[in-house]
Design a protein around this motif. Structure first.
Motif, PDB file in Angstrom:
ATOM      1  N   THR A 111       0.824  -1.212   0.000  1.00 40.78           N
ATOM      2  CA  THR A 111       0.000   0.000   0.000  1.00 40.78           C
ATOM      3  C   THR A 111       0.855   1.258   0.000  1.00 40.78           C
ATOM      4  OG1 THR A 111      -1.734  -1.213   1.203  1.00 40.78           O
ATOM      5  CG2 THR A 111      -1.896   1.183   1.179  1.00 40.78           C
ATOM      6  N   LEU A 112       2.002   1.224   0.655  1.00 40.24           N
ATOM      7  CA  LEU A 112       2.914   2.368   0.621  1.00 40.24           C
ATOM      8  C   LEU A 112       3.334   2.685  -0.813  1.00 40.24           C
ATOM      9  CD1 LEU A 112       5.280   1.706   3.677  1.00 40.24           C
ATOM     10  CD2 LEU A 112       3.523   3.465   3.489  1.00 40.24           C
ATOM     11  N   VAL A 113       3.612   1.645  -1.594  1.00 39.58           N
ATOM     12  CA  VAL A 113       4.029   1.854  -2.978  1.00 39.58           C
ATOM     13  C   VAL A 113       2.850   2.359  -3.815  1.00 39.58           C
ATOM     14  CG1 VAL A 113       5.127   0.801  -4.979  1.00 39.58           C
ATOM     15  CG2 VAL A 113       5.726   0.018  -2.688  1.00 39.58           C
ATOM     16  N   ARG A 155     -17.390   3.940   3.911  1.00 37.53           N
ATOM     17  CA  ARG A 155     -17.746   5.295   3.493  1.00 37.53           C
ATOM     18  C   ARG A 155     -16.611   5.968   2.732  1.00 37.53           C
ATOM     19  NH1 ARG A 155     -19.276   9.246   8.258  1.00 37.53           N
ATOM     20  NH2 ARG A 155     -20.759   7.554   8.639  1.00 37.53           N
ATOM     21  N   VAL A 156     -15.378   5.735   3.201  1.00 40.90           N
ATOM     22  CA  VAL A 156     -14.225   6.346   2.527  1.00 40.90           C
ATOM     23  C   VAL A 156     -14.113   5.821   1.100  1.00 40.90           C
ATOM     24  CG1 VAL A 156     -11.720   6.616   2.570  1.00 40.90           C
ATOM     25  CG2 VAL A 156     -13.011   6.675   4.704  1.00 40.90           C
ATOM     26  N   ASP A 209      -8.196   5.589  -5.196  1.00 45.37           N
ATOM     27  CA  ASP A 209      -7.787   6.993  -5.091  1.00 45.37           C
ATOM     28  C   ASP A 209      -6.799   7.351  -6.188  1.00 45.37           C
ATOM     29  OD1 ASP A 209      -7.514   9.607  -3.674  1.00 45.37           O
ATOM     30  OD2 ASP A 209      -5.498   8.866  -3.268  1.00 45.37           O
ATOM     31  N   CYS A 210      -5.889   6.432  -6.499  1.00 46.51           N
ATOM     32  CA  CYS A 210      -4.928   6.650  -7.576  1.00 46.51           C
ATOM     33  C   CYS A 210      -5.653   6.813  -8.909  1.00 46.51           C
ATOM     34  CB  CYS A 210      -3.938   5.492  -7.636  1.00 46.51           C
ATOM     35  SG  CYS A 210      -2.658   5.666  -8.902  1.00 46.51           S
ATOM     36  N   LEU A 212      -9.088  -3.571   2.619  1.00 44.64           N
ATOM     37  CA  LEU A 212      -9.886  -2.389   2.303  1.00 44.64           C
ATOM     38  C   LEU A 212      -9.012  -1.178   2.015  1.00 44.64           C
ATOM     39  CD1 LEU A 212     -12.656  -0.960   2.167  1.00 44.64           C
ATOM     40  CD2 LEU A 212     -12.484  -0.612   4.646  1.00 44.64           C
ATOM     41  N   VAL A 213      -7.967  -1.001   2.806  1.00 41.75           N
ATOM     42  CA  VAL A 213      -7.085   0.150   2.620  1.00 41.75           C
ATOM     43  C   VAL A 213      -6.371   0.090   1.276  1.00 41.75           C
ATOM     44  CG1 VAL A 213      -5.111   1.415   3.568  1.00 41.75           C
ATOM     45  CG2 VAL A 213      -6.785   0.399   5.115  1.00 41.75           C
TER      46      VAL A 213
END
Length: 266
Positions: free
Chosen positions: A147-149, A213-214, A186-187, A178-179
């Motif tokens: 996820t950091l990448v 929701r996010v 988002d990307c 989920l994250v």
């Protein structure tokens, strides 16, 4: 015999938790060729010369047990926290590439060390080096490290690369959470790829990951950026508990589409 002092004396007594705190300070064909070059470059040994060589030598000598002779002891080994501290220091002084080159010399890099390197790549925006770390055969990234990448991809609007990382996660046995899904969405939203963003919602659900929701707010934002005000309103109406952010994103989509009446109805 006693081990030589480290190139930075403060690292000799640095506590692992302090090192971990330092880690958290940050929050195409041509592209693929560049990433492959970075992977090959990162796998090569550190070049001679400069203080970074002294740091690299100290790091390697104290990160794996050296063959001990009967009359000589092995050098004291660095714990995970001190390894991370050295890598953080290298990255801050502009030696991030040299820090990545240290990884192939370790049999099993600790999760903290891998996270430290990826966090440094995130702070500097170096996607090629981050991908090189992920591709190293003896590195087994966690979902959080992947996820950091993906966040680096989002900052550079490399949406296709983010989707490729998502596929790579599954192939290497790391189940996206989920994250991770929301980060890829988002990307896609930032790159204006609203269709790619929306396809992730049914994919998540089929994988047993429930959007929150996010996630829906990110989907609405993707529609707004793509001029899809109808889709944005559909997602909003399907939400159980829309937030202020949800309505603002939907209003933004109506504004960009010139739909003042629909905006007033909200």
């Amino acid at each position: 015999p006693q081990s030589p002092p480290p190139p930075w004396p403060c690292l000799a007594s640095r506590h692992p938790t302090a090192a971990a705190a330092a880690v958290g300070e940050g929050d195409g064909d041509d592209d693929e060729e560049q990433d492959n070059d970075a992977a090959a470059d990162a796998a090569s040994p550190p070049p001679p010369g400069g203080r970074d060589r002294a740091v690299a030598s100290y790091f390697l000598d104290h990160s794996k047990a050296a063959p001990a002779r009967p009359s000589m002891g092995s050098p004291s080994l660095l714990d995970e926290g001190r390894q991370a501290a050295i890598v953080t220091k290298l990255a801050k002084e502009g030696y991030l590439k040299q820090a990545v080159r240290l990884l192939p010399n370790l049999r099993a890099p600790s999760p903290l060390l891998v996270r430290t390197l990826l966090m440094a790549c995130l702070n500097t925006g170096d996607l090629a080096l981050a991908l090189a770390v992920l591709k190293m055969p003896h590195v087994h990234p966690s979902v959080q490290q992947y996820t950091l990448v993906i966040k680096i991809c989002a900052r550079q609007e490399r949406w296709f690369e983010a989707l490729r990382i998502l596929r790579d996660m599954r192939a290497r046995g790391a189940t996206p959470d989920l994250v991770a899904y929301t980060a890829v969405m988002d990307c896609c939203a930032k790159a204006g790829q609203w269709e790619a963003a929306l396809t992730l919602i049914p994919e998540m659900e089929s994988a047993g990951v429930r959007p929150d929701r996010v996630t829906y707010n990110t989907a609405i934002d993707a529609c707004a950026k793509g001029g899809q005000w109808q889709r944005a309103l559909e997602i909003l109406k399907g939400m159980e508990e829309p937030s202020l952010v949800s309505y603002n994103s939907a209003l933004d989509s109506c504004a960009k589409g010139g739909r003042w009446k629909e905006a007033m109805d909200l």
